[in-house]
Design an enzyme around this catalytic site. Structure first.
Site, PDB file in Angstrom:
ATOM      1  CG  ASN A   9      -1.503   7.358  39.869  1.00 16.18           C
ATOM      2  OD1 ASN A   9      -0.982   8.097  39.127  1.00 16.18           O
ATOM      3  ND2 ASN A   9      -1.268   6.065  39.769  1.00 16.18           N
ATOM      4  CE  LYS A  11      -4.284   4.700  37.450  1.00 20.92           C
ATOM      5  NZ  LYS A  11      -4.465   3.247  37.258  1.00 20.92           N
ATOM      6  CG  HIS A  95       1.045   2.352  40.147  1.00 16.53           C
ATOM      7  ND1 HIS A  95       0.599   1.763  39.252  1.00 16.53           N
ATOM      8  CD2 HIS A  95       0.049   3.034  40.982  1.00 16.53           C
ATOM      9  CE1 HIS A  95      -0.820   1.847  39.295  1.00 16.53           C
ATOM     10  NE2 HIS A  95      -1.044   2.808  40.297  1.00 16.53           N
ATOM     11  CD  GLU A  97      -1.352   1.618  36.087  1.00 13.85           C
ATOM     12  OE1 GLU A  97      -1.059   2.894  35.929  1.00 13.85           O
ATOM     13  OE2 GLU A  97      -2.466   1.368  36.313  1.00 13.85           O
ATOM     14  CD  GLU A 165      -2.649   1.514  44.096  1.00 14.74           C
ATOM     15  OE1 GLU A 165      -3.552   2.301  44.219  1.00 14.74           O
ATOM     16  OE2 GLU A 165      -1.658   1.355  43.234  1.00 14.74           O
ATOM     17  N   GLY A 171      -8.178  -0.072  38.096  1.00 13.28           N
ATOM     18  CA  GLY A 171      -8.512   0.253  37.218  1.00 13.28           C
ATOM     19  C   GLY A 171      -9.894  -0.822  36.601  1.00 13.28           C
ATOM     20  CB  SER A 211     -12.194  -0.058  41.649  1.00 12.12           C
ATOM     21  OG  SER A 211     -11.547  -0.572  40.406  1.00 12.12           O
TER      22      SER A 211
HETATM   23  C1  PEP Z   1      -4.142   3.480  40.934  1.00 15.25           C
HETATM   24  O1  PEP Z   1      -3.725   3.890  39.796  1.00 15.25           O
HETATM   25  O2  PEP Z   1      -3.497   3.684  41.760  1.00 15.25           O
HETATM   26  C2  PEP Z   1      -5.406   3.126  41.268  1.00 15.25           C
HETATM   27  C3  PEP Z   1      -5.814   2.544  42.346  1.00 15.25           C
HETATM   28  O3  PEP Z   1      -6.458   3.148  40.216  1.00 15.25           O
HETATM   29  P1  PEP Z   1      -8.029   2.957  40.158  1.00 15.25           P
HETATM   30  O4  PEP Z   1      -8.483   3.879  41.291  1.00 15.25           O
HETATM   31  O5  PEP Z   1      -8.229   3.591  38.780  1.00 15.25           O
HETATM   32  O6  PEP Z   1      -8.411   1.537  40.220  1.00 15.25           O
END
Ligand code: PEP
Length: 252
Positions: A9, A11, A95, A97, A165, A171, A211
């Site tokens: 992703n 973003k 997601h 966000e 997630e 992040g 992460s």
């Molecule tokens: C994501 O945006 O779905 C995600 C898991 O981000 P990150 O790997 O940066 O934590």
């Protein structure tokens, strides 16, 4: 045996030139025939260029969001059919966000999944608890709501992947431990079994996101119910993303 699925992703990062270079870099470095399904999710403005760059590769193209109507007066929104038109095969829905910054509700997400599937897209549906919810012992209650208010007999799971997630791991550099990930994934699979049936639960792929890095990918994806990874930050770096894919291929 469920095949591992690693998705990146991107973003709201990059520009057309950088996105094309990243796609070309991935193609050059990913071992041909790697036994892992792969996809990237660039921002809307880069979809066409990345799609061109990925032509003939095993990496599928996806978008980070879509609207639930097919066309009309919805300024700023993008319809699922428009994503298909530029070569997308997948879309991310729900997601964290979008849930927590843009205010998307379970009711909206259900409509988005129905519309995306009707347009022929595959869906990665994201679920996960916030830190205060985990600390309050509400992880399963949150996942229960995100599953039962959105999925159900009106949505066929054959083109759906779930991404677990935990919001506190996205992040932040804080990764769920393999045990924490396994526990949540097993819960999700059990709930899918209740909502659908045992076969649907057994075949559904559940990615972990939060992460993920080359250094923790293999251990996370070696958990019995972790079928891949949805990767944010680390998917913007060729070496790191390729390391995650290698971790998926080596996971047992
Ligand atoms: C994501 O945006 O779905 C995600 C898991 O981000 P990150 O790997 O940066 O934590």
């Amino acid at each position: 045996m469920r095949r591992k699925f690693v998705a990146g992703n991107w973003k709201m990062n990059l520009n057309v030139a950088k996105a094309r270079a990243l796609a070309e870099g991935l193609q050059a470095k990913i071992a041909p025939g790697v036994p892992v399904d792969l996809a990237v999710f660039p921002p809307f403005t880069m979809l066409s260029a990345v799609g061109e760059a990925l032509k003939g590769s095993a990496i599928k193209l996806g978008a980070q969001n879509c609207y639930f109507e097919a066309e009309g007066a919805f300024t700023g929104e993008v319809a699922p059919g428009m994503l298909v038109d530029v070569g997308c095969e997948l879309v991310l829905i729900g997601h964290s966000e979008r849930r927590h910054i843009l205010g998307e509700t379970n009711a909206m997400l259900k409509k988005k999944i129905v519309a995306a599937l009707a347009a022929g897209l595959k869906v990665i549906y994201c679920v996960g608890e916030k830190l205060d919810e985990r600390e309050a012992g509400r992880t399963e209650a949150v996942l229960h709501q995100q599953i039962h208010e959105v999925l159900g007999p009106d949505i066929s799971l054959s083109s759906v992947v779930i991404a677990y997630e935990p919001v506190w791991a996205i992040g932040t550099g804080k990764t769920a431990t393999p045990d924490q990930a396994q526990e949540a994934h097993a819960y999700i699979r059990r709930e899918i079994g209740t909502l659908y049936n045992g076969k649907a639960a057994e075949t559904l792929r559940i990615q972990y996101g939060g992460s993920v890095k080359a250094s923790n990918a293999r251990e996370l994806m070696s958990q019995p119910d972790v079928d891949g990874a949805l990767v944010g930050g680390a998917s913007l770096k060729v070496e790191e993303f390729v390391g995650i894919i290698e971790g998926a291929a080596a996971a047992r």
